[in-house]
Motif scaffolding. Structure first.
Motif, PDB file in Angstrom:
ATOM      1  N   ALA A  48       0.934  -1.258  -0.119  1.00 27.18           N
ATOM      2  CA  ALA A  48       0.112   0.095   0.092  1.00 27.18           C
ATOM      3  C   ALA A  48       0.911   1.195   0.021  1.00 27.18           C
ATOM      4  CB  ALA A  48      -0.870  -0.111   1.388  1.00 27.18           C
ATOM      5  N   LEU A  49       1.941   1.279   0.947  1.00 25.25           N
ATOM      6  CA  LEU A  49       2.925   2.419   1.002  1.00 25.25           C
ATOM      7  C   LEU A  49       3.400   2.704  -0.435  1.00 25.25           C
ATOM      8  CD1 LEU A  49       4.548   2.035   4.468  1.00 25.25           C
ATOM      9  CD2 LEU A  49       2.785   3.719   3.935  1.00 25.25           C
ATOM     10  N   LYS A  50       3.967   1.546  -1.027  1.00 23.95           N
ATOM     11  CA  LYS A  50       4.507   1.793  -2.147  1.00 23.95           C
ATOM     12  C   LYS A  50       3.597   2.222  -3.418  1.00 23.95           C
ATOM     13  CE  LYS A  50       7.056  -1.017  -5.986  1.00 23.95           C
ATOM     14  NZ  LYS A  50       7.455  -2.340  -6.560  1.00 23.95           N
ATOM     15  N   GLU A  51       2.438   1.817  -3.574  1.00 23.85           N
ATOM     16  CA  GLU A  51       1.312   2.315  -4.323  1.00 23.85           C
ATOM     17  C   GLU A  51       1.074   3.758  -4.291  1.00 23.85           C
ATOM     18  OE1 GLU A  51      -1.996  -0.106  -3.965  1.00 23.85           O
ATOM     19  OE2 GLU A  51      -1.015  -2.048  -5.082  1.00 23.85           O
ATOM     20  N   LEU A  52       0.915   4.242  -2.744  1.00 26.40           N
ATOM     21  CA  LEU A  52       0.756   5.519  -2.404  1.00 26.40           C
ATOM     22  C   LEU A  52       1.804   6.557  -2.722  1.00 26.40           C
ATOM     23  CD1 LEU A  52      -1.046   5.044   1.059  1.00 26.40           C
ATOM     24  CD2 LEU A  52      -2.176   5.803  -1.003  1.00 26.40           C
ATOM     25  N   ALA A  53       3.119   5.877  -2.748  1.00 24.56           N
ATOM     26  CA  ALA A  53       4.186   6.847  -3.245  1.00 24.56           C
ATOM     27  C   ALA A  53       4.075   7.017  -4.429  1.00 24.56           C
ATOM     28  CB  ALA A  53       5.287   5.998  -2.584  1.00 24.56           C
ATOM     29  N   GLU A  54       3.911   5.956  -5.255  1.00 23.49           N
ATOM     30  CA  GLU A  54       3.861   6.186  -6.795  1.00 23.49           C
ATOM     31  C   GLU A  54       2.887   7.061  -7.236  1.00 23.49           C
ATOM     32  OE1 GLU A  54       3.568   2.084  -7.924  1.00 23.49           O
ATOM     33  OE2 GLU A  54       5.915   1.668  -7.688  1.00 23.49           O
ATOM     34  N   GLU A  55       1.698   7.005  -6.577  1.00 20.37           N
ATOM     35  CA  GLU A  55       0.534   7.872  -6.729  1.00 20.37           C
ATOM     36  C   GLU A  55       0.694   9.141  -6.550  1.00 20.37           C
ATOM     37  OE1 GLU A  55      -2.631   5.828  -5.177  1.00 20.37           O
ATOM     38  OE2 GLU A  55      -2.558   4.215  -6.502  1.00 20.37           O
ATOM     39  N   GLY A  56       1.928   9.753  -5.633  1.00 19.38           N
ATOM     40  CA  GLY A  56       1.940  11.007  -5.231  1.00 19.38           C
ATOM     41  C   GLY A  56       1.036  11.272  -4.101  1.00 19.38           C
ATOM     42  N   LYS A  57       0.552  10.409  -3.544  1.00 16.68           N
ATOM     43  CA  LYS A  57      -0.286  10.497  -2.442  1.00 16.68           C
ATOM     44  C   LYS A  57       0.518  11.010  -1.180  1.00 16.68           C
ATOM     45  CE  LYS A  57      -4.192   9.494  -4.417  1.00 16.68           C
ATOM     46  NZ  LYS A  57      -5.267  10.798  -4.686  1.00 16.68           N
ATOM     47  N   ILE A  58       1.571  10.278  -0.873  1.00 15.33           N
ATOM     48  CA  ILE A  58       2.468  10.932   0.383  1.00 15.33           C
ATOM     49  C   ILE A  58       3.039  11.915   0.040  1.00 15.33           C
ATOM     50  CG2 ILE A  58       4.459   9.890   1.706  1.00 15.33           C
ATOM     51  CD1 ILE A  58       3.679   7.158   1.061  1.00 15.33           C
ATOM     52  N   LYS A  59       3.332  12.265  -1.185  1.00 19.60           N
ATOM     53  CA  LYS A  59       3.929  13.743  -1.377  1.00 19.60           C
ATOM     54  C   LYS A  59       2.823  14.627  -0.992  1.00 19.60           C
ATOM     55  CE  LYS A  59       6.715  16.597  -2.822  1.00 19.60           C
ATOM     56  NZ  LYS A  59       8.039  17.088  -2.108  1.00 19.60           N
ATOM     57  N   GLU A  60       1.640  14.463  -1.390  1.00 19.49           N
ATOM     58  CA  GLU A  60       0.370  15.265  -1.110  1.00 19.49           C
ATOM     59  C   GLU A  60       0.373  15.680   0.267  1.00 19.49           C
ATOM     60  OE1 GLU A  60      -2.930  13.992  -3.113  1.00 19.49           O
ATOM     61  OE2 GLU A  60      -2.067  14.257  -5.090  1.00 19.49           O
ATOM     62  N   LEU A  61       0.352  14.499   1.280  1.00 21.44           N
ATOM     63  CA  LEU A  61       0.296  14.718   2.369  1.00 21.44           C
ATOM     64  C   LEU A  61       1.475  15.305   3.249  1.00 21.44           C
ATOM     65  CD1 LEU A  61      -0.820  11.146   3.813  1.00 21.44           C
ATOM     66  CD2 LEU A  61      -2.211  13.227   3.493  1.00 21.44           C
ATOM     67  N   GLU A  62       2.567  15.185   2.373  1.00 23.04           N
ATOM     68  CA  GLU A  62       3.785  16.205   3.149  1.00 23.04           C
ATOM     69  C   GLU A  62       3.682  17.433   2.932  1.00 23.04           C
ATOM     70  OE1 GLU A  62       7.165  12.740   2.635  1.00 23.04           O
ATOM     71  OE2 GLU A  62       7.144  14.205   0.989  1.00 23.04           O
ATOM     72  N   GLU A  63       2.980  17.797   1.677  1.00 20.82           N
ATOM     73  CA  GLU A  63       2.950  19.255   1.375  1.00 20.82           C
ATOM     74  C   GLU A  63       1.689  19.869   2.191  1.00 20.82           C
ATOM     75  OE1 GLU A  63       1.837  19.250  -2.666  1.00 20.82           O
ATOM     76  OE2 GLU A  63       4.013  18.982  -3.337  1.00 20.82           O
ATOM     77  N   LYS A  64       0.988  19.006   2.692  1.00 17.02           N
ATOM     78  CA  LYS A  64      -0.355  19.384   3.406  1.00 17.02           C
ATOM     79  C   LYS A  64       0.063  19.666   4.894  1.00 17.02           C
ATOM     80  CE  LYS A  64      -4.807  17.780   5.154  1.00 17.02           C
ATOM     81  NZ  LYS A  64      -5.795  16.618   5.056  1.00 17.02           N
ATOM     82  N   TRP A  65       1.098  18.808   5.489  1.00 16.57           N
ATOM     83  CA  TRP A  65       1.020  18.823   6.874  1.00 16.57           C
ATOM     84  C   TRP A  65       2.630  19.106   7.367  1.00 16.57           C
ATOM     85  CZ3 TRP A  65      -2.925  18.242  10.017  1.00 16.57           C
ATOM     86  CH2 TRP A  65      -3.998  17.581   9.392  1.00 16.57           C
ATOM     87  N   LEU A  66       3.511  18.939   6.550  1.00 11.07           N
ATOM     88  CA  LEU A  66       4.992  19.098   7.076  1.00 11.07           C
ATOM     89  C   LEU A  66       5.982  20.325   6.614  1.00 11.07           C
ATOM     90  CD1 LEU A  66       5.899  14.988   6.837  1.00 11.07           C
ATOM     91  CD2 LEU A  66       4.666  16.357   8.496  1.00 11.07           C
ATOM     92  N   GLU A  67       6.441  20.698   7.326  1.00 12.92           N
ATOM     93  CA  GLU A  67       7.371  21.760   7.015  1.00 12.92           C
ATOM     94  C   GLU A  67       8.704  21.491   7.768  1.00 12.92           C
ATOM     95  OE1 GLU A  67       3.985  25.002   7.361  1.00 12.92           O
ATOM     96  OE2 GLU A  67       6.120  25.772   6.917  1.00 12.92           O
ATOM     97  N   LYS A  68       9.928  21.900   7.194  1.00 16.93           N
ATOM     98  CA  LYS A  68      11.287  21.793   8.039  1.00 16.93           C
ATOM     99  C   LYS A  68      11.515  22.965   8.764  1.00 16.93           C
ATOM    100  CE  LYS A  68      13.561  18.858   4.601  1.00 16.93           C
ATOM    101  NZ  LYS A  68      14.767  18.480   3.617  1.00 16.93           N
ATOM    102  N   VAL A  69      12.139  22.787   9.934  1.00 16.68           N
ATOM    103  CA  VAL A  69      12.676  23.864  10.753  1.00 16.68           C
ATOM    104  C   VAL A  69      13.589  24.872   9.905  1.00 16.68           C
ATOM    105  CG1 VAL A  69      13.737  24.611  12.640  1.00 16.68           C
ATOM    106  CG2 VAL A  69      12.295  22.548  12.872  1.00 16.68           C
ATOM    107  N   GLU A  70      13.093  26.147   9.900  1.00 14.15           N
ATOM    108  CA  GLU A  70      13.922  26.962   9.125  1.00 14.15           C
ATOM    109  C   GLU A  70      15.218  27.667   9.812  1.00 14.15           C
ATOM    110  OE1 GLU A  70      11.230  29.989   8.177  1.00 14.15           O
ATOM    111  OE2 GLU A  70      10.125  28.810   6.539  1.00 14.15           O
TER     112      GLU A  70
END
Length: 264
Positions: free
Chosen positions: A242-264
């Motif tokens: 499931a994780l592999k498919e979600l990564a290939e579909e760009g879904k994990i990237k979408e979640l990263e853009e929605k939720w995560l930011e690095k410390v500046e």
């Protein structure tokens, strides 16, 4: 004769009822594994004090939200199950998984040799850095400045391991806390001088508290998150697929853009 016959029938009825009662009790002990639509339900353990991965936004309600929560729900859709998320203390997650009280753990958890002895982990789904959070007026700008200070970490976490490693180089006292907010609260009240947090988690506190600042831990370990399942469970392969498919579909990237930011 009639009395004997009555007693025999009574004993027979009691025996049948007892058998039925035993069957019902055994069924209730195992608990339901399906929802009202007949779909399998998996109990997911998390520690909802780890924004933006898993937390409760009290202003919006009591629901647990975050990157991990969205991810595990997508994984559930892929493997055809409902994920039922419940909040627990971080240090009780692995024991609960071992005891069969929950089926899956997703809680910003990093695999390590101790955990891998008792549970299995999925492939990694996120990488991050570790930082030291301090008050701006603390005078702490680097790890050497922690000498003689108290640093807070979440009990049973990778941050606790990092704190102990720093303590081998610097004369600092490492103190464990059950929940992340306790570390920040104790820093603000001067019961702690610093805290080790994951970069994405620290970012949230930096945004809402202008008295805080952070700098990276000097020796960054390989730090990635994975989903934990019982030892030998076939869930591991299903989740990895499931994780592999979600990564290939760009879904994990979408979640990263929605939720995560690095410390500046």
């Amino acid at each position: 004769m009639k009395n004997k016959l009555f007693i025999m029938m009574l004993v027979l009825v009691i025996g049948v009822l007892a058998a039925c009662g035993t069957k019902d009790n055994n069924a209730s002990d195992t608990g339901s594994t399906t929802d009202t639509e007949g779909k399998q339900v998996l109990k997911v353990g998390t520690s909802a004090d780890y924004a933006p991965f898993e937390y409760v936004d009290a202003a919006k309600g009591e629901e647990i939200i975050g990157f991990d929560i969205d991810l595990i729900k997508l994984v559930g859709e892929k493997i055809g199950v409902d994920m039922q998320v419940q909040d627990m203390d971080f240090n009780s997650l692995v024991p609960a998984l071992q005891a069969g009280k929950i089926d899956v753990v997703i809680s910003g958890m990093t695999p390590n040799p101790e955990r891998e002895k008792v549970v299995d982990f999925s492939d990694k789904y996120n990488e991050t850095e570790q930082v030291i959070l301090v008050k701006k007026d603390s005078g702490i700008k680097k790890e050497a400045d922690l000498a003689g200070k108290k640093i807070g970490v979440q009990t049973a976490s990778i941050q606790e391991n990092l704190g102990n490693e720093i303590a081998k180089k610097v004369d600092v006292t490492v103190e464990g806390r059950t929940r992340i907010p306790e570390i920040v609260q104790d820093m603000m009240s001067k019961r702690l001088d610093a805290g080790i947090l994951e970069g994405g988690v620290a970012k949230g506190y930096l945004k809402t508290n202008d008295q805080l600042e952070a700098f990276p831990v000097e020796e960054q370990p390989e730090d990635f998150k994975a989903i934990a399942v019982p030892k030998g469970s076939d869930l591991k392969d299903k989740i990895n697929k499931a994780l592999k498919e979600l990564a290939e579909e760009g879904k994990i990237k979408e979640l990263e853009e929605k939720w995560l930011e690095k410390v500046e």
